[in-house]
Design a protein around this motif. Structure first.
Motif, short mmCIF file in Angstrom:
data_model
loop_
_atom_site.label_atom_id
_atom_site.label_comp_id
_atom_site.label_asym_id
_atom_site.label_seq_id
_atom_site.Cartn_x
_atom_site.Cartn_y
_atom_site.Cartn_z
N LYS A 77 -18.30 18.20 -3.49
CA LYS A 77 -18.01 16.82 -4.47
C LYS A 77 -16.67 16.57 -5.15
CE LYS A 77 -19.89 13.51 -7.49
NZ LYS A 77 -20.37 12.08 -7.26
N ARG A 78 -16.09 17.72 -5.17
CA ARG A 78 -14.73 17.75 -5.66
C ARG A 78 -14.40 17.36 -4.49
NH1 ARG A 78 -15.76 23.10 -7.66
NH2 ARG A 78 -15.48 24.02 -6.07
N GLN A 79 -13.99 17.80 -3.31
CA GLN A 79 -13.29 17.12 -2.28
C GLN A 79 -13.04 15.42 -2.22
OE1 GLN A 79 -10.77 19.25 -0.28
NE2 GLN A 79 -9.93 17.03 0.38
N ALA A 80 -14.36 15.48 -2.32
CA ALA A 80 -14.51 13.54 -1.76
C ALA A 80 -14.45 13.11 -3.48
CB ALA A 80 -16.15 13.11 -1.81
N LEU A 81 -14.11 13.41 -4.47
CA LEU A 81 -13.14 13.36 -5.37
C LEU A 81 -11.54 13.18 -5.30
CD1 LEU A 81 -13.26 11.55 -8.53
CD2 LEU A 81 -12.73 14.17 -8.99
N ARG A 82 -10.81 14.42 -4.79
CA ARG A 82 -9.93 13.77 -4.35
C ARG A 82 -9.52 13.01 -2.94
NH1 ARG A 82 -10.01 20.37 -5.19
NH2 ARG A 82 -11.33 20.57 -2.96
N ASN A 83 -10.10 13.55 -1.92
CA ASN A 83 -9.78 11.84 -1.40
C ASN A 83 -9.94 10.22 -1.94
OD1 ASN A 83 -10.08 13.86 1.38
ND2 ASN A 83 -11.87 13.88 1.33
N THR A 84 -11.02 10.22 -2.37
CA THR A 84 -10.83 8.74 -3.24
C THR A 84 -9.88 8.74 -4.03
OG1 THR A 84 -13.83 8.61 -3.36
CG2 THR A 84 -12.29 7.41 -4.72
N ASN A 85 -9.34 9.71 -4.46
CA ASN A 85 -8.11 9.22 -5.26
C ASN A 85 -6.77 9.33 -4.27
OD1 ASN A 85 -9.43 10.12 -7.65
ND2 ASN A 85 -8.91 12.08 -8.57
N LYS A 86 -7.11 9.90 -3.46
CA LYS A 86 -5.79 9.75 -2.58
C LYS A 86 -5.82 8.66 -1.82
CE LYS A 86 -4.66 13.92 -1.24
NZ LYS A 86 -4.84 15.45 0.72
N LYS A 87 -7.36 7.80 -1.56
CA LYS A 87 -7.32 5.95 -1.40
C LYS A 87 -6.62 5.56 -1.67
CE LYS A 87 -10.75 4.09 1.51
NZ LYS A 87 -12.03 3.87 1.80
N PHE A 88 -7.13 6.00 -3.80
CA PHE A 88 -6.76 4.83 -4.02
C PHE A 88 -4.79 4.87 -4.69
CE2 PHE A 88 -5.81 4.06 -8.75
CZ PHE A 88 -6.35 2.74 -9.08
N GLU A 89 -4.73 5.71 -4.34
CA GLU A 89 -3.01 6.30 -4.45
C GLU A 89 -2.20 5.80 -3.66
OE1 GLU A 89 -2.04 10.40 -5.22
OE2 GLU A 89 -3.03 10.12 -7.16
N THR A 90 -3.25 5.73 -2.60
CA THR A 90 -2.46 5.18 -0.86
C THR A 90 -2.19 3.56 -1.49
OG1 THR A 90 -3.24 7.01 0.19
CG2 THR A 90 -2.09 5.27 1.35
N ASN A 91 -3.11 3.03 -1.79
CA ASN A 91 -4.05 1.54 -1.20
C ASN A 91 -2.77 0.70 -3.12
OD1 ASN A 91 -5.24 1.20 0.26
ND2 ASN A 91 -6.87 1.88 -0.93
N THR A 92 -2.59 2.09 -3.32
CA THR A 92 -1.96 0.93 -4.56
C THR A 92 -0.43 1.15 -4.35
OG1 THR A 92 -3.54 2.42 -6.57
CG2 THR A 92 -1.14 1.88 -7.62
N THR A 93 0.05 1.91 -3.77
CA THR A 93 1.83 2.33 -3.85
C THR A 93 1.59 1.20 -2.12
OG1 THR A 93 1.28 4.65 -3.41
CG2 THR A 93 3.31 3.73 -1.97
N TYR A 94 0.90 0.53 -1.33
CA TYR A 94 0.62 0.06 -0.12
C TYR A 94 1.17 -1.84 -1.12
CZ TYR A 94 -0.51 -3.33 3.00
OH TYR A 94 -0.53 -4.27 3.89
N HIS A 95 0.18 -1.79 -2.14
CA HIS A 95 0.15 -3.49 -3.15
C HIS A 95 1.14 -2.90 -3.68
CE1 HIS A 95 -3.54 -4.32 -2.00
NE2 HIS A 95 -4.28 -3.41 -1.99
N GLN A 96 1.83 -1.91 -3.97
CA GLN A 96 3.39 -2.13 -5.17
C GLN A 96 4.43 -2.52 -3.87
OE1 GLN A 96 4.06 1.22 -6.75
NE2 GLN A 96 2.26 0.92 -8.51
N ILE A 97 4.42 -2.02 -2.57
CA ILE A 97 5.06 -2.54 -1.73
C ILE A 97 5.13 -3.88 -1.19
CG2 ILE A 97 5.81 -1.93 0.35
CD1 ILE A 97 5.25 1.10 0.24
N VAL A 98 4.27 -4.22 -1.17
CA VAL A 98 4.00 -5.65 -0.37
C VAL A 98 4.55 -6.59 -1.72
CG1 VAL A 98 2.23 -7.52 0.45
CG2 VAL A 98 2.41 -4.43 0.96
#
Length: 98
Positions: A77-98
């Protein structure tokens, strides 16, 4: 050892039996959690993502699962939460660049 070698030479034992085999170890079946147990575990996780050993033991006894199963559930569960947070951060960074 000499006795085992003799049994192998005389054909009383296969090479796999003689040497031992990894395949002889049975894997434990995957645990299926009941909806009630999942609800209980998720509620606990919202309050505390890192339960103590005694808390895990208590949870496992209340839910009637092995302690190791409960421990692994929290790790996953902790790993899934970390993966979700990383995915969210990656998407947020991508949208800021575009």
């Amino acid at each position: 050892m000499k006795e085992a070698e003799e049994r192998y030479k005389n054909g009383n034992q296969t090479l796999t039996e003689f040497m031992g085999s990894e395949s002889s170890k049975k894997r434990k079946r995957r645990t299926s959690f009941t909806p009630t147990a999942l609800e209980f575990l998720n509620l606990f996780f919202e309050k505390n993502t890192h339960p103590t050993g005694s808390e895990m033991t208590e949870l496992s006894e209340q839910l009637n699962y092995e302690r190791e199963v409960v421990r692994v559930w929290f790790c996953n569960k902790r790993q899934a939460l970390r993966n979700t947070n990383k995915k969210f951060e990656t998407n947020t960074t991508y949208h800021q660049i575009v």
